[in-house]
Design a protein around this motif. Structure first.
Motif, PDB file in Angstrom:
ATOM      1  N   ARG A 108       0.852  -1.183   0.000  1.00  0.00           N
ATOM      2  CA  ARG A 108       0.000   0.000   0.000  1.00  0.00           C
ATOM      3  C   ARG A 108       0.893   1.240   0.000  1.00  0.00           C
ATOM      4  O   ARG A 108       1.770   1.378   0.846  1.00  0.00           O
ATOM      5  N   LYS A 109       0.647   2.125  -0.957  1.00  0.00           N
ATOM      6  CA  LYS A 109       1.357   3.399  -0.980  1.00  0.00           C
ATOM      7  C   LYS A 109       0.691   4.316   0.044  1.00  0.00           C
ATOM      8  O   LYS A 109      -0.497   4.637  -0.072  1.00  0.00           O
ATOM      9  N   LEU A 110       1.457   4.724   1.040  1.00  0.00           N
ATOM     10  CA  LEU A 110       0.868   5.478   2.139  1.00  0.00           C
ATOM     11  C   LEU A 110       0.422   6.879   1.725  1.00  0.00           C
ATOM     12  O   LEU A 110      -0.513   7.427   2.304  1.00  0.00           O
ATOM     13  N   GLU A 111       1.061   7.456   0.740  1.00  0.00           N
ATOM     14  CA  GLU A 111       0.670   8.806   0.320  1.00  0.00           C
ATOM     15  C   GLU A 111      -0.717   8.824  -0.290  1.00  0.00           C
ATOM     16  O   GLU A 111      -1.533   9.705  -0.003  1.00  0.00           O
ATOM     17  N   SER A 112      -1.018   7.810  -1.104  1.00  0.00           N
ATOM     18  CA  SER A 112      -2.312   7.766  -1.787  1.00  0.00           C
ATOM     19  C   SER A 112      -3.282   6.770  -1.175  1.00  0.00           C
ATOM     20  O   SER A 112      -4.492   6.855  -1.388  1.00  0.00           O
ATOM     21  N   GLY A 113      -2.757   5.796  -0.425  1.00  0.00           N
ATOM     22  CA  GLY A 113      -3.604   4.740   0.120  1.00  0.00           C
ATOM     23  C   GLY A 113      -3.883   3.627  -0.864  1.00  0.00           C
ATOM     24  O   GLY A 113      -4.569   2.663  -0.536  1.00  0.00           O
ATOM     25  N   LYS A 114      -3.320   3.700  -2.057  1.00  0.00           N
ATOM     26  CA  LYS A 114      -3.589   2.707  -3.098  1.00  0.00           C
ATOM     27  C   LYS A 114      -2.881   1.394  -2.806  1.00  0.00           C
ATOM     28  O   LYS A 114      -1.704   1.375  -2.439  1.00  0.00           O
ATOM     29  N   ILE A 115      -3.611   0.296  -2.998  1.00  0.00           N
ATOM     30  CA  ILE A 115      -3.037  -1.038  -2.848  1.00  0.00           C
ATOM     31  C   ILE A 115      -2.627  -1.575  -4.214  1.00  0.00           C
ATOM     32  O   ILE A 115      -3.386  -1.474  -5.182  1.00  0.00           O
ATOM     33  N   THR A 116      -1.425  -2.131  -4.293  1.00  0.00           N
ATOM     34  CA  THR A 116      -0.985  -2.818  -5.505  1.00  0.00           C
ATOM     35  C   THR A 116      -0.668  -4.263  -5.138  1.00  0.00           C
ATOM     36  O   THR A 116      -0.047  -4.521  -4.114  1.00  0.00           O
ATOM     37  N   TYR A 117      -1.096  -5.177  -5.980  1.00  0.00           N
ATOM     38  CA  TYR A 117      -0.933  -6.600  -5.689  1.00  0.00           C
ATOM     39  C   TYR A 117       0.285  -7.147  -6.415  1.00  0.00           C
ATOM     40  O   TYR A 117       0.191  -8.027  -7.267  1.00  0.00           O
ATOM     41  N   ASN A 118       1.437  -6.592  -6.058  1.00  0.00           N
ATOM     42  CA  ASN A 118       2.700  -7.062  -6.619  1.00  0.00           C
ATOM     43  C   ASN A 118       3.777  -6.927  -5.558  1.00  0.00           C
ATOM     44  O   ASN A 118       3.532  -6.420  -4.462  1.00  0.00           O
ATOM     45  N   TYR A 119       4.987  -7.356  -5.879  1.00  0.00           N
ATOM     46  CA  TYR A 119       6.074  -7.309  -4.911  1.00  0.00           C
ATOM     47  C   TYR A 119       6.578  -5.872  -4.750  1.00  0.00           C
ATOM     48  O   TYR A 119       6.515  -5.060  -5.684  1.00  0.00           O
ATOM     49  N   PRO A 120       7.124  -5.563  -3.584  1.00  0.00           N
ATOM     50  CA  PRO A 120       7.723  -4.239  -3.387  1.00  0.00           C
ATOM     51  C   PRO A 120       9.020  -4.116  -4.172  1.00  0.00           C
ATOM     52  O   PRO A 120       9.542  -5.101  -4.691  1.00  0.00           O
ATOM     53  N   ASP A 121       9.551  -2.900  -4.248  1.00  0.00           N
ATOM     54  CA  ASP A 121      10.828  -2.702  -4.945  1.00  0.00           C
ATOM     55  C   ASP A 121      11.980  -3.344  -4.189  1.00  0.00           C
ATOM     56  O   ASP A 121      12.967  -3.779  -4.795  1.00  0.00           O
ATOM     57  N   TYR A 122      11.861  -3.380  -2.860  1.00  0.00           N
ATOM     58  CA  TYR A 122      12.905  -3.951  -2.016  1.00  0.00           C
ATOM     59  C   TYR A 122      12.268  -4.804  -0.926  1.00  0.00           C
ATOM     60  O   TYR A 122      11.123  -4.580  -0.545  1.00  0.00           O
ATOM     61  N   PRO A 123      13.011  -5.763  -0.377  1.00  0.00           N
ATOM     62  CA  PRO A 123      12.454  -6.607   0.693  1.00  0.00           C
ATOM     63  C   PRO A 123      12.184  -5.797   1.961  1.00  0.00           C
ATOM     64  O   PRO A 123      12.758  -4.722   2.161  1.00  0.00           O
ATOM     65  N   PRO A 124      11.328  -6.310   2.849  1.00  0.00           N
ATOM     66  CA  PRO A 124      11.162  -5.673   4.160  1.00  0.00           C
ATOM     67  C   PRO A 124      12.510  -5.635   4.879  1.00  0.00           C
ATOM     68  O   PRO A 124      13.272  -6.602   4.819  1.00  0.00           O
ATOM     69  N   PRO A 125      12.848  -4.550   5.551  1.00  0.00           N
ATOM     70  CA  PRO A 125      14.149  -4.451   6.210  1.00  0.00           C
ATOM     71  C   PRO A 125      14.256  -5.390   7.414  1.00  0.00           C
ATOM     72  O   PRO A 125      13.278  -5.639   8.122  1.00  0.00           O
ATOM     73  N   LEU A 126      15.451  -5.895   7.647  1.00  0.00           N
ATOM     74  CA  LEU A 126      15.714  -6.687   8.843  1.00  0.00           C
ATOM     75  C   LEU A 126      15.451  -5.846  10.097  1.00  0.00           C
ATOM     76  O   LEU A 126      15.713  -4.642  10.121  1.00  0.00           O
ATOM     77  N   HIS A 127      14.910  -6.503  11.116  1.00  0.00           N
ATOM     78  CA  HIS A 127      14.673  -5.916  12.435  1.00  0.00           C
ATOM     79  C   HIS A 127      13.510  -4.920  12.464  1.00  0.00           C
ATOM     80  O   HIS A 127      13.283  -4.286  13.495  1.00  0.00           O
TER      81      HIS A 127
END
Length: 209
Positions: A108-127
């Motif tokens: 979900r892009k927080l600025e617009s609130g739009k949900i996209t059903y694909n992978y992010p550009d980068y993995p979730p950060p460790l920790h």
């Protein structure tokens, strides 16, 4: 707009292994992970997106991977069982850990609130902290059936069980309208599995459990 989608509840775990398609997190409390099939979220490194995923594996074991937990109830008399073991051995909460694995389903892009059903550009950060999504977030995310294709292609997960579990959660949070949502989502699932009726039947049967 950002505050509308950030879950203010405290996190349930911390990312300890990560990749673009999924990650593993350690639960903050022993034996207190999110449920199987639960929708969870974690922020990306820039804080501009929420990364959504479904829990597909939960395990508890020793913190030291080279040492397996052993039975404590065989020691002493009278024999201690179940919660009595933990009461008599409070150090276990420091020697054991509960982990859960997540398959990434969208963002979900927080600025617009739009949900996209694909992978992010980068993995979730460790920790980074992982949070169980609210009922409203679950309803919003599952309002489109586009996440189904990603689940069905998730080679690391028990696909039929995971799909059915997420559908059960989605049905439960919708109350009286849940049954109709499940029927509509089932039709979308049937289109994706039109060449695999046995698999479709297995998932739909598990939705009734």
């Amino acid at each position: 707009m950002t505050e509308l989608f950030l879950n203010n509840a405290s996190g349930i775990g911390e990312v300890v292994e990560t990749s673009l398609t999924g990650y593993t997190a350690q639960a903050y409390e022993l034996d207190n992970p999110p449920p199987f099939g639960g929708l969870v979220q974690v922020k990306d490194k820039g804080g501009n997106n929420l990364i959504y995923g479904a829990v597909y594996h939960i395990a508890t074991g020793g913190i030291d991977p080279g040492r397996r937990a052993y039975a404590r109830s065989v020691e002493g008399e009278p024999r201690q069982i179940d919660e009595q073991v933990y009461n008599a051995n409070p150090q276990l909460t420091r020697l054991l850990r509960t982990e859960f694995a997540v398959v990434v389903l969208g963002c979900r892009k927080l600025e617009s609130g739009k949900i996209t059903y694909n992978y992010p550009d980068y993995p979730p950060p460790l920790h980074y902290s992982v949070t169980l999504c609210s009922d409203d977030e679950l309803i919003d995310f599952t309002s489109s059936a586009l996440y189904l294709r990603t689940i069905l292609q998730a080679s690391q997960a028990p696909v039929e069980e995971l799909t059915a579990a997420l559908l059960r959660h989605g049905t439960a949070v919708r109350g009286s309208s849940g049954r109709q949502w499940l029927v509509d989502t089932g039709r979308q699932l049937a289109r994706l599995l039109k060449e695999d009726f046995d698999r479709l039947r297995t998932i739909l049967e598990k939705c009734e459990n």
